[in-house]
Design a protein around this motif. Structure first.
Motif, mmCIF file in Angstrom:
data_model
loop_
_atom_site.group_PDB
_atom_site.id
_atom_site.type_symbol
_atom_site.label_atom_id
_atom_site.label_comp_id
_atom_site.label_asym_id
_atom_site.label_seq_id
_atom_site.Cartn_x
_atom_site.Cartn_y
_atom_site.Cartn_z
ATOM 1 N N MET A 57 0.881 -1.233 -0.052
ATOM 2 C CA MET A 57 0.140 -0.091 -0.222
ATOM 3 C C MET A 57 0.975 1.220 0.121
ATOM 4 O O MET A 57 0.390 2.108 -0.433
ATOM 5 N N LEU A 58 1.994 1.121 0.407
ATOM 6 C CA LEU A 58 2.848 2.236 0.333
ATOM 7 C C LEU A 58 4.336 1.938 0.505
ATOM 8 O O LEU A 58 4.785 1.014 0.890
ATOM 9 N N VAL A 101 7.193 -4.751 5.576
ATOM 10 C CA VAL A 101 6.496 -4.805 6.970
ATOM 11 C C VAL A 101 4.956 -4.984 6.965
ATOM 12 O O VAL A 101 4.113 -3.985 6.163
ATOM 13 N N ALA A 102 4.498 -6.046 7.457
ATOM 14 C CA ALA A 102 3.057 -6.194 7.324
ATOM 15 C C ALA A 102 2.140 -5.395 8.551
ATOM 16 O O ALA A 102 2.644 -5.548 9.690
ATOM 17 N N ARG A 113 6.301 -1.285 2.277
ATOM 18 C CA ARG A 113 7.562 -1.636 1.496
ATOM 19 C C ARG A 113 8.596 -0.598 2.239
ATOM 20 O O ARG A 113 8.625 0.632 1.489
ATOM 21 N N PHE A 114 9.627 -0.955 2.727
ATOM 22 C CA PHE A 114 10.896 -0.139 3.153
ATOM 23 C C PHE A 114 11.744 -0.219 2.051
ATOM 24 O O PHE A 114 12.156 -1.348 1.658
ATOM 25 N N ALA A 210 10.733 -1.964 13.283
ATOM 26 C CA ALA A 210 10.147 -1.799 12.129
ATOM 27 C C ALA A 210 8.704 -1.617 11.992
ATOM 28 O O ALA A 210 8.148 -0.694 11.368
ATOM 29 N N THR A 211 7.914 -2.417 12.676
ATOM 30 C CA THR A 211 6.540 -2.279 12.680
ATOM 31 C C THR A 211 6.141 -0.669 13.060
ATOM 32 O O THR A 211 5.033 -0.310 12.941
#
Length: 226
Positions: A57-58, A101-102, A113-114, A210-211
């Motif tokens: 999504m981003l 990262v979910a 998505r990093f 990360a989350t």
């Protein structure tokens, strides 16, 4: 044809090298029912790792900042490949890998998505005058629990990032927490809430970092949407 053989015929997904990671992917595919090799909004393999309802999504460019030797590359490899090596060579310039990262949002799973930019620690605060920072949306700023001077540099970099990119989220992390039992008070950081203790060696604290960062980026994206 076996699932492992299917994978061998496909190009590796983003962030997966030819260094044995396909076996890890194959094991995940065999262990989790309902996952499949699909194309989701042009992004490969998202359903393999996160399920059929997952979509990217981003995307966010995330800088890894900090002094040389604090473990930036180790943190990136732990996030992307879930492995650790104490024998990474000193890097000059920048290395870029992606990490998904979910986030559980609106009764569904969304993927942030990093694009992780691992920078040469020799830049110091001069990194903010370089082209590497163009388009940065966030940062993970790293220090070493065993080297107090790197924590001072971490604070300098965090202040400079906040000045350069006001309002953009970042996480300051003190790496190598497995070697000590650190706390904010022992480093004079009692008033700084945006600091986490992590270990690239064991993986401790990194998924949560990360989350949390992905969540901050998602909330910021909502606030900036007309």
């Amino acid at each position: 044809m076996s699932q492992t053989e299917d994978i061998a015929e496909l190009p590796p997904p983003i962030g997966v090298s030819d260094l044995g990671d396909r076996d890890l992917i194959a094991n995940r595919l065999g262990a989790v029912h309902g996952f499949a090799w699909l194309m989701i909004q042009g992004n490969r393999y998202v359903t393999l790792l996160f399920g059929v309802n997952a979509t990217v999504m981003l995307k966010a460019k995330v800088m890894l900042l900090g002094d040389m030797g604090v473990g930036k590359t180790s943190i990136m490899y732990r996030l992307v490949y879930d492995r650790f090596s104490g024998d990474y060579r000193t890097m000059f310039g920048v290395e870029i890998l992606t990490h998904d990262v979910a986030l559980n949002i609106d009764n569904g799973r969304k993927i942030m998505r990093f694009a992780l930019w691992d920078t040469d620690g020799d830049f110091s605060t001069q990194i903010f005058d370089s082209v590497y920072l163009v388009g940065a949306m966030s940062a993970i700023i790293v220090s070493d629990a065993t080297r107090p001077q790197t924590i001072t540099r971490m604070i300098e970099l965090a202040t400079a990032f906040d000045t350069k990119f006001p309002g953009k989220p970042f996480k300051a992390v003190i790496n190598k927490a497995d070697l000590l039992q650190p706390n904010r008070q022992m480093y004079g950081l009692a008033d700084l809430q945006n600091v986490s203790f992590v270990s690239a060696k064991t993986g401790w604290g990194l998924a949560e970092t990360a989350t949390d960062l992905a969540g901050q980026l998602y909330r910021k994206s909502l606030s900036s949407t007309p």
